[in-house]
Design a protein around this motif. Structure first.
Motif, PDB file in Angstrom:
ATOM      1  N   GLU A  13      -0.178  -5.853   3.787  1.00  0.00           N
ATOM      2  CA  GLU A  13      -1.302  -4.777   3.988  1.00  0.00           C
ATOM      3  C   GLU A  13      -1.499  -3.968   2.864  1.00  0.00           C
ATOM      4  O   GLU A  13      -2.569  -3.455   2.430  1.00  0.00           O
ATOM      5  CB  GLU A  13      -0.959  -3.903   5.285  1.00  0.00           C
ATOM      6  CG  GLU A  13      -0.947  -4.559   6.461  1.00  0.00           C
ATOM      7  CD  GLU A  13      -2.425  -5.077   6.624  1.00  0.00           C
ATOM      8  OE1 GLU A  13      -3.262  -4.393   6.446  1.00  0.00           O
ATOM      9  OE2 GLU A  13      -2.603  -6.076   7.490  1.00  0.00           O
ATOM     10  N   ASP A  14      -0.402  -3.647   1.990  1.00  0.00           N
ATOM     11  CA  ASP A  14      -0.602  -2.769   0.831  1.00  0.00           C
ATOM     12  C   ASP A  14      -1.389  -3.401  -0.262  1.00  0.00           C
ATOM     13  O   ASP A  14      -2.385  -2.815  -0.797  1.00  0.00           O
ATOM     14  CB  ASP A  14       0.918  -2.392   0.178  1.00  0.00           C
ATOM     15  CG  ASP A  14       0.823  -1.459  -0.900  1.00  0.00           C
ATOM     16  OD1 ASP A  14       0.262  -0.263  -0.586  1.00  0.00           O
ATOM     17  OD2 ASP A  14       1.432  -1.690  -2.024  1.00  0.00           O
ATOM     18  N   GLY A  50      -5.233   6.284   1.843  1.00  0.00           N
ATOM     19  CA  GLY A  50      -4.208   5.097   1.776  1.00  0.00           C
ATOM     20  C   GLY A  50      -2.862   5.805   1.844  1.00  0.00           C
ATOM     21  O   GLY A  50      -1.982   5.325   2.401  1.00  0.00           O
ATOM     22  N   SER A 106      -8.925  -3.521  -2.005  1.00  0.00           N
ATOM     23  CA  SER A 106     -10.121  -2.971  -1.438  1.00  0.00           C
ATOM     24  C   SER A 106     -10.246  -1.612  -1.992  1.00  0.00           C
ATOM     25  O   SER A 106     -11.538  -1.341  -2.340  1.00  0.00           O
ATOM     26  CB  SER A 106     -10.159  -2.751   0.046  1.00  0.00           C
ATOM     27  OG  SER A 106      -9.331  -1.748   0.487  1.00  0.00           O
ATOM     28  N   ARG A 107      -9.413  -0.913  -2.512  1.00  0.00           N
ATOM     29  CA  ARG A 107      -9.590   0.279  -3.196  1.00  0.00           C
ATOM     30  C   ARG A 107      -9.971   0.040  -4.661  1.00  0.00           C
ATOM     31  O   ARG A 107     -11.129   0.843  -5.323  1.00  0.00           O
ATOM     32  CB  ARG A 107      -8.060   0.960  -3.384  1.00  0.00           C
ATOM     33  CG  ARG A 107      -8.350   2.318  -2.936  1.00  0.00           C
ATOM     34  CD  ARG A 107      -7.056   3.280  -3.005  1.00  0.00           C
ATOM     35  NE  ARG A 107      -5.905   2.752  -2.226  1.00  0.00           N
ATOM     36  CZ  ARG A 107      -4.735   2.644  -2.796  1.00  0.00           C
ATOM     37  NH1 ARG A 107      -4.233   3.181  -3.852  1.00  0.00           N
ATOM     38  NH2 ARG A 107      -3.824   2.142  -1.864  1.00  0.00           N
ATOM     39  N   GLU A 117      -5.016  -3.172   0.608  1.00  0.00           N
ATOM     40  CA  GLU A 117      -5.498  -1.910   0.732  1.00  0.00           C
ATOM     41  C   GLU A 117      -5.790  -1.805  -0.915  1.00  0.00           C
ATOM     42  O   GLU A 117      -6.797  -1.122  -1.244  1.00  0.00           O
ATOM     43  CB  GLU A 117      -4.597  -1.042   1.047  1.00  0.00           C
ATOM     44  CG  GLU A 117      -5.018   0.666   1.002  1.00  0.00           C
ATOM     45  CD  GLU A 117      -5.947   0.738   2.010  1.00  0.00           C
ATOM     46  OE1 GLU A 117      -6.774   1.958   1.705  1.00  0.00           O
ATOM     47  OE2 GLU A 117      -6.050   0.263   3.053  1.00  0.00           O
ATOM     48  N   ARG A 118      -4.931  -2.098  -1.549  1.00  0.00           N
ATOM     49  CA  ARG A 118      -5.037  -1.888  -3.036  1.00  0.00           C
ATOM     50  C   ARG A 118      -6.339  -2.764  -3.851  1.00  0.00           C
ATOM     51  O   ARG A 118      -7.135  -2.039  -4.308  1.00  0.00           O
ATOM     52  CB  ARG A 118      -3.962  -2.294  -3.980  1.00  0.00           C
ATOM     53  CG  ARG A 118      -2.839  -1.256  -3.731  1.00  0.00           C
ATOM     54  CD  ARG A 118      -1.398  -1.757  -4.528  1.00  0.00           C
ATOM     55  NE  ARG A 118      -0.192  -1.194  -4.165  1.00  0.00           N
ATOM     56  CZ  ARG A 118       0.345  -0.418  -5.010  1.00  0.00           C
ATOM     57  NH1 ARG A 118      -0.151  -0.046  -6.170  1.00  0.00           N
ATOM     58  NH2 ARG A 118       1.392   0.337  -4.530  1.00  0.00           N
ATOM     59  N   HIS A 137      -2.366   6.720   5.356  1.00  0.00           N
ATOM     60  CA  HIS A 137      -1.892   5.566   6.417  1.00  0.00           C
ATOM     61  C   HIS A 137      -0.554   5.334   5.825  1.00  0.00           C
ATOM     62  O   HIS A 137       0.257   5.096   6.925  1.00  0.00           O
ATOM     63  CB  HIS A 137      -2.742   4.171   6.078  1.00  0.00           C
ATOM     64  CG  HIS A 137      -4.147   4.517   6.546  1.00  0.00           C
ATOM     65  ND1 HIS A 137      -4.454   5.041   7.814  1.00  0.00           N
ATOM     66  CD2 HIS A 137      -5.371   4.272   6.115  1.00  0.00           C
ATOM     67  CE1 HIS A 137      -5.640   5.036   7.933  1.00  0.00           C
ATOM     68  NE2 HIS A 137      -6.126   4.605   6.708  1.00  0.00           N
TER      69      HIS A 137
END
Length: 82
Positions: free
Chosen positions: A55-56, A75, A62-63, A59-60, A78
Motif C-alpha cells: 500500500e505504501d 498520505g 499515485s503521489r 501510494e507513492r 493515513h
C-alpha cells in the motif's frame, strides 16, 4: 542541570521501566504459548508488513503521478491512522 536535561533523564528512566515490565510480561506469556501460536503470530505479522509495504508503494506511485503537495499530507495522515 537544565530543566530539559532533567526531563529527558526522567523520560529515559520511565521508558526503561516500561520496557523491563513488557519484557517480563512477554516472557511469561510466550512461555505459556504453544509453538503453533507463535508461528501464527509471526506469519500474521509478516502478512501485515507485506500489505503495508504494498500500500505504501501504491501510494507513492499515485503521489508521483499527481505531484500535489496535499497528497503527501494526506498520505501522512493515513499512515498515522494506520
Amino acid at each position: 542541570m537544565s530543566r530539559t536535561t532533567a526531563l529527558q533523564l526522567i523520560a529515559a528512566v520511565i521508558t526503561i521501566a516500561v520496557l523491563a515490565v513488557l519484557h517480563q510480561g512477554l516472557d511469561w506469556f510466550l512461555s505459556k504459548a504453544s509453538t503453533d501460536f507463535m508461528v501464527g503470530v509471526m506469519v500474521g505479522m509478516f502478512l501485515v508488513l507485506l500489505v503495508w509495504i504494498y500500500e505504501d508503494r501504491k501510494e507513492r506511485r499515485s503521489r508521483a503521478v499527481d505531484g500535489s503537495g496535499s497528497a503527501e499530507q494526506q498520505g501522512a495522515r493515513h499512515t498515522i491512522d494506520l
